[in-house]
Write an enzyme that holds these catalytic residues in place. Structure first.
Site, PDB file in Angstrom:
ATOM      1  N   GLY A 181      92.496  45.694 113.933  1.00 23.36           N
ATOM      2  CA  GLY A 181      92.934  45.255 115.251  1.00 23.36           C
ATOM      3  C   GLY A 181      91.957  44.279 115.860  1.00 23.36           C
ATOM      4  N   LYS A 188      88.164  47.897 112.906  1.00 23.52           N
ATOM      5  CA  LYS A 188      88.910  48.237 111.699  1.00 23.52           C
ATOM      6  C   LYS A 188      88.981  49.751 111.565  1.00 23.52           C
ATOM      7  CE  LYS A 188      87.198  44.065 109.405  1.00 23.52           C
ATOM      8  NZ  LYS A 188      86.410  43.530 108.260  1.00 23.52           N
ATOM      9  N   ASP A 239     100.002  50.830 128.056  1.00 24.57           N
ATOM     10  CA  ASP A 239     100.148  50.013 126.841  1.00 24.57           C
ATOM     11  C   ASP A 239     101.006  50.740 125.806  1.00 24.57           C
ATOM     12  OD1 ASP A 239      99.799  47.733 125.344  1.00 24.57           O
ATOM     13  OD2 ASP A 239      97.913  48.377 124.440  1.00 24.57           O
TER      14      ASP A 239
END
EC number: 2.7.11.1
Length: 677
Positions: free
Chosen positions: A410, A414, A519
């Site tokens: 991301g 990792k 999110d």
């Protein structure tokens, strides 16, 4: 004698606690349990939270429960014990813990520069204000490229990043250090050599950055990022291609009153967005807000003071002309386009600050304080989160943590499939060196530690290794909901109902704790081969009671209309995002997937186009309750869980076989580039 400086006000809840105000100096005595420190103030001895003190901008809110080590003797070259000739006294050191040792267990010297003077990468702040040196080593940040498929033993612990060490805000521990004169002399010699290398590297980096800016000058002028060497014509990809927007934060600020005032290169790129200019003109302020969120462009909007002023006369003003700009002040009010209530950080930085480094540090401090206000957390919250971080000797860490393969990557780190104390876990590796990095990590850890629910990822602990932090969580065999949606499997409504109900259980738990996720998206939901559904990634989580409600954060495709419009946001925002996840399961992508700007723009003004949704009546009714444009009329999570649609969902055992077939054949090296948690 070591003194600490208070970074905030504190009123002790009991007699054994100290009370102080911001800026007071407190004499350090010792560190106690649970992140507290014992100190002396105005003759009184008491304890106080470590999150409210600092020393030379190195906060102790992330102090670890490491034993205090005292040493008043050193060994000379002959091996005998003798008194040290160093002037070092009891001091505070920023550790690289045991990780500063190489594979053989020996420490390697490394240096950096602090306040213009050479020192070790682990500067020791003495009670008399001077800086001594110790030997340490900085670990390689690119851990993902240095981890063996089988074990942690191939980790490359080098000193290549020593130039970053001076600005690191890392986990602190207390120790007292004495350094022999011979050691100091050796370190000073090494420092001179390191400084020369550091200067050469800095010059090379400046040349490289200058060249990069020249090469990418055209990139900053337009709306999109351009591939290196590509022409403007080649950049006009089809509408189906996911575009990457340029970061225009460093570009010249805009002062606009209408769409025509926008730079031509941006207007040219806007033709590819498939948004009619008439719609943009009708919702110009909303468009500017979205544009700022996506590109970080600084924008000031001119609003007519007197609506009766003829539009033609206002349009004749040339904002590039000084005389016209002066005239505009009598005709318009200026409004800075913001994505939160605290956008303009520069306004809060003290004007007398002239030193660039001091100003940068002050700006960072203000930004982090602003972020704490907007998320409703405190330094005590971060300090409590830091107590879950462990410092393990390098000789033990290689035995206790064994990495296998990478399962995700991301923006911030990792994720690896690994073994921790012989138990299979997921380990997220993130940088943990700058104040911003540490704040973001501790914020996420803090919210995860508050959650204990079967539909939320279980956090175990974190391990500090050099400048990296290993975030250890439960292992989930499976993949993300985004991967499941993109697979060849076509989900039945009963299967969608199972996934949706499990996700609602996690959202309900958060809302009961007065938290909003902010999110929720398919990439932040894990589904396992055991038929489990778990919500992950709490980096944007916030407290409803304490946080700021007007803050534009999240993923564009899943963002609620009220957040895009800059209105107050609360629990209904999570419900909207949940509804988008259901649509993605049904149609394999969220609405307006081809453009983030288009998705935000039309979701804010039109909502979701229901006539185009083909599904059963009860599913459509459930989605209608999720996509009510007015957040006050939008359904609550508890009401949704009682909806008839979820009464006909499949069982966990049935979904277990579906997820097993979906993920059992996937390659172990198949990764999700959207992140893990």
């Amino acid at each position: 004698m070591l003194y600490l400086v208070a970074t905030g006000d504190y009123k002790g809840p009991s007699e054994n606690h100290l009370s102080f105000t911001k800026g007071q100096r407190i004499e350090f005595l010792e560190r106690t349990e649970n992140g507290f420190i014992k100190g002396k103030l105005d003759g009184k001895v008491g304890i106080f939270p470590s999150s409210l003190i600092t020393i030379e901008t190195r906060p102790l809110s992330i102090i670890q429960n490491q034993p205090i080590k005292y040493s008043t003797e050193t060994k000379d070259d002959t091996g005998s014990i003798s008194s040290s000739t160093s002037t070092s006294t009891s001091s505070l050191t920023t550790p690289r813990a045991e990780s500063s040792k190489d594979a053989s267990g020996e420490q390697q010297p490394s240096t950096s520069t602090i306040n213009g003077q050479s020192s070790s990468t682990s500067p020791i702040l003495q009670s008399n204000g001077t800086t001594n040196t110790t030997t340490s080593s900085t670990s390689n940040n690119n851990i993902g490229d240095n981890i063996s498929e089988k074990s942690f033993g191939d980790y490359d612990d080098t000193t290549s990043n020593h130039s970053k060490s001076a600005s690191r805000l890392s986990v602190a521990s207390f120790s007292t250090t004495t350094t022999a004169t011979t050691t100091t002399t050796t370190t000073t010699t090494a420092t001179s050599s390191k400084d020369k290398d550091k200067k050469d590297k800095k010059e090379k980096k400046e040349k490289k950055d200058k060249k990069s800016k020249d090469d990418d000058k055209s990139e900053k002028e337009g709306l999109y990022r351009k591939s290196k060497g590509s022409s403007s014509s080649s950049s006009s990809s089809s509408s189906s291609t996911k575009r990457r927007y340029a970061n225009r934060k460093a570009c010249e600020p805009w002062v606009v009153k209408k769409y025509e005032d926008i730079p031509e290169e941006v207007k040219s790129d806007m033709l590819k967005e498939d948004i009619p200019i008439k719609d943009i003109q009708d919702h110009f302020k909303l468009f500017l807000r979205i544009l700022k969120f996506i590109t970080r462009q600084k924008i000031t909007l001119l609003i007519p003071i007197d609506p009766t002023i003829p539009t033609k006369e206002m349009n004749l003003l040339d904002l590039s002309d000084a005389e016209s700009v002066a005239k505009s002040t009598t005709m318009f009010t200026r409004e800075e386009i913001r994505t939160s209530a605290f956008d303009n950080v520069d306004a809060f930085v003290d004007a007398p600050i002239m030193d660039d480094n001091e100003k940068a540090a002050k700006t960072t401090e203000i930004k982090l304080e602003r972020k704490r206000i907007l998320t409703g957390i405190s330094t005590e919250f971060l300090g409590q989160a830091s107590t879950t971080i462990r410092v393990i000797p390098s000789s033990d860490i290689k035995k206790r943590i064994k990495f296998t393969h990478m399962v995700g990557r991301g923006q911030y780190g990792k994720v690896y499939d690994a073994l921790y104390d012989k138990k299979r876990v997921c380990v997220k590796v993130v940088n943990y060196s700058t104040p911003k990095e540490q704040h973001n990590v501790l914020q996420e850890i803090g919210f995860l530690t508050q959650c204990d629910h079967p539909n939320i990822l279980k956090y175990n602990c974190s391990v500090l290794y050099g400048s990296d932090l290993f975030i250890v969580s439960e292992f989930i065999q499976g993949g993300t909901l985004e991967q499941a949606s993109a697979s060849s499997h076509v989900f039945k409504e009963t299967q969608v109902g199972f996934i949706g109900l499990e996700l609602l259980k996690a959202i309900s738990y958060l809302h009961e704790k007065k938290l909003i996720h902010r999110d929720i998206k398919a990439a932040n939901v894990m589904v396992s081969t055991d038929g489990e559904v778990k919500l992950i990634d709490f980096g944007l989580c916030a407290s409803v009671e304490k946080g700021g409600s007007q803050h534009m954060v999240g993923s564009p495709y899943y963002m609620s209309p009220e957040m895009i419009r800059g209105e107050e946001c609360s629990y209904p925002s999570d419900i909207w995002s949940f509804g988008i996840c259901i649509l993605e399961l049904l149609f394999k992508k969220p609405p307006h997937r081809d453009s983030r700007m288009k998705a935000m723009f039309y979701n804010a003004i039109n909502g979701i186009d229901f006539p185009k949704i083909r599904c059963s009546i009860d599913l459509k009714d459930m989605l209608w309750q999720c996509f009510e444009s007015n957040p006050e009329k939008r359904s609550t999570v508890d009401k949704l869980m009682r909806h008839p649609f979820f009464k006909r969902c499949e069982s966990k055992s049935q979904m277990k076989s579906v997820f097993t077939d979906m993920f059992s054949t996937s390659s172990k090296n198949s990764i999700s580039t959207t992140g893990f948690f």
